[in-house]
Enzyme design. Structure first.
Site, mmCIF file in Angstrom:
data_model
loop_
_atom_site.group_PDB
_atom_site.id
_atom_site.type_symbol
_atom_site.label_atom_id
_atom_site.label_comp_id
_atom_site.label_asym_id
_atom_site.label_seq_id
_atom_site.Cartn_x
_atom_site.Cartn_y
_atom_site.Cartn_z
ATOM 1 N N HIS A 101 0.980 -1.236 -0.093
ATOM 2 C CA HIS A 101 0.101 0.047 0.077
ATOM 3 C C HIS A 101 0.792 1.264 -0.142
ATOM 4 O O HIS A 101 0.751 2.170 -0.685
ATOM 5 C CB HIS A 101 -0.818 0.067 1.219
ATOM 6 C CG HIS A 101 -1.922 -1.055 1.197
ATOM 7 N ND1 HIS A 101 -1.987 -1.766 2.423
ATOM 8 C CD2 HIS A 101 -2.918 -1.397 0.563
ATOM 9 C CE1 HIS A 101 -3.321 -2.615 2.439
ATOM 10 N NE2 HIS A 101 -3.740 -2.573 1.126
ATOM 11 N N LYS A 153 -16.153 -7.270 4.388
ATOM 12 C CA LYS A 153 -14.881 -7.980 5.242
ATOM 13 C C LYS A 153 -15.074 -7.654 6.745
ATOM 14 O O LYS A 153 -15.766 -6.814 7.078
ATOM 15 C CB LYS A 153 -13.643 -7.158 4.739
ATOM 16 C CG LYS A 153 -13.061 -7.391 3.426
ATOM 17 C CD LYS A 153 -11.746 -6.782 3.138
ATOM 18 C CE LYS A 153 -11.359 -7.069 1.787
ATOM 19 N NZ LYS A 153 -10.111 -6.062 1.387
ATOM 20 N N ARG A 167 -2.042 -5.959 -8.216
ATOM 21 C CA ARG A 167 -0.960 -6.900 -8.075
ATOM 22 C C ARG A 167 -0.793 -8.232 -9.018
ATOM 23 O O ARG A 167 0.007 -8.681 -9.544
ATOM 24 C CB ARG A 167 -0.923 -7.516 -6.615
ATOM 25 C CG ARG A 167 -0.740 -6.594 -5.603
ATOM 26 C CD ARG A 167 -1.009 -6.948 -4.324
ATOM 27 N NE ARG A 167 -2.344 -7.328 -4.170
ATOM 28 C CZ ARG A 167 -3.032 -7.540 -2.905
ATOM 29 N NH1 ARG A 167 -2.527 -7.769 -1.873
ATOM 30 N NH2 ARG A 167 -4.321 -7.727 -3.278
ATOM 31 N N SER A 214 -2.796 -7.531 3.163
ATOM 32 C CA SER A 214 -3.229 -7.489 4.841
ATOM 33 C C SER A 214 -3.896 -8.434 5.294
ATOM 34 O O SER A 214 -3.657 -8.892 6.293
ATOM 35 C CB SER A 214 -4.347 -6.292 4.908
ATOM 36 O OG SER A 214 -3.947 -4.871 4.388
HETATM 37 O O1 PNS Z 1 -8.994 -2.653 0.622
HETATM 38 P P1 PNS Z 1 -10.354 -3.001 0.086
HETATM 39 O O2 PNS Z 1 -11.097 -3.620 0.925
HETATM 40 O O3 PNS Z 1 -10.104 -3.868 -1.253
HETATM 41 O O4 PNS Z 1 -11.265 -1.793 -0.328
HETATM 42 C C1 PNS Z 1 -12.436 -1.734 -0.965
HETATM 43 C C2 PNS Z 1 -13.424 -0.458 -0.819
HETATM 44 C C3 PNS Z 1 -13.536 -0.204 0.860
HETATM 45 C C4 PNS Z 1 -12.423 0.574 -1.391
HETATM 46 C C5 PNS Z 1 -14.514 -0.466 -1.366
HETATM 47 O O5 PNS Z 1 -15.005 -1.762 -0.749
HETATM 48 C C6 PNS Z 1 -15.611 0.666 -1.415
HETATM 49 O O6 PNS Z 1 -15.153 1.520 -2.197
HETATM 50 N N1 PNS Z 1 -16.377 0.675 -0.384
HETATM 51 C C7 PNS Z 1 -17.385 1.915 -0.242
HETATM 52 C C8 PNS Z 1 -18.749 1.610 -0.603
HETATM 53 C C9 PNS Z 1 -18.913 1.977 -2.058
HETATM 54 O O7 PNS Z 1 -18.694 3.177 -2.457
HETATM 55 N N2 PNS Z 1 -19.354 1.228 -2.822
HETATM 56 C C10 PNS Z 1 -19.634 1.102 -4.399
HETATM 57 C C11 PNS Z 1 -18.587 1.124 -5.318
HETATM 58 S S1 PNS Z 1 -17.683 -0.474 -4.957
#
Ligand code: PNS
Length: 160
Positions: free
Chosen positions: A18, A42, A95, A132
């Protein structure tokens, strides 16, 4: 006009992978917001405030540029935050093909919802296998996570 980008993620916890992407992205934009977002899919290990604090410590420890803002968002869509702060771009690290498959639908939805584009950065190959979830598993079983995470995170996980 300032070019503002957002690097969103669970960061549970932040890894060297990250941090590598954050450092690269900070060089491409006037302002970079590192945004801790709750991922409903998650189960989290660390509270959001703790994740923000560890990212702040990691950014300082790595002496990354001063145009980085670390904060969190838990009240709505990621694109709502982007619109609020005037960010037109989301940056994510990729990745592998697995990440491409996971990220593509989110990128398309975010563009569809609010016209926010997503750009993908390739990591330093040294960190390409770090995640993570891997760090959480190694730490929970008493393994050494120092090769995979910033010093502040390793210290925090050793204390926990
Ligand atoms: O590190 P991650 O868990 O892969 O990040 C994913 C994250 C948190 C960026 C994604 O789940 C997110 O954008 N959540 C916010 C809710 C949202 O906007 N959802 C609609 C678009 S996916």
């Amino acid at each position: 006009m300032s070019r503002i980008a957002v690097v969103p993620g669970s960061f549970d916890p932040i890894t060297l992978g990250h941090l590598d992407v954050i450092g690269r992205a900070a060089g491409l934009f006037d302002e970079l917001h590192v945004l801790v977002v709750h991922n409903p899919g998650k189960t989290a290990l660390l509270p959001i405030a703790q994740r923000v604090s560890l990212i702040e410590q990691a950014v300082a420890e790595a002496k990354l540029p001063g145009n980085i803002v670390v904060t969190s968002w838990s009240v709505g869509l990621l694109v709502d935050y982007c619109t609020d702060v005037g960010a037109k771009v989301i940056v994510k690290g990729i990745r592998s093909q697995v990440d491409v498959a996971y990220e593509t639908p989110m990128a398309l939805v975010n563009r569809d919802l609010a016209g926010v584009e997503t750009i993908f950065l390739l990591p330093n190959p040294a960190h390409a296998f770090v995640s993570s979830s891997l760090v959480r598993q190694v730490a929970s079983l008493g393994g050494d996570v120092t090769p995979y995470v910033p010093g502040a995170v390793a210290h925090f996980l050793q204390q926990s």
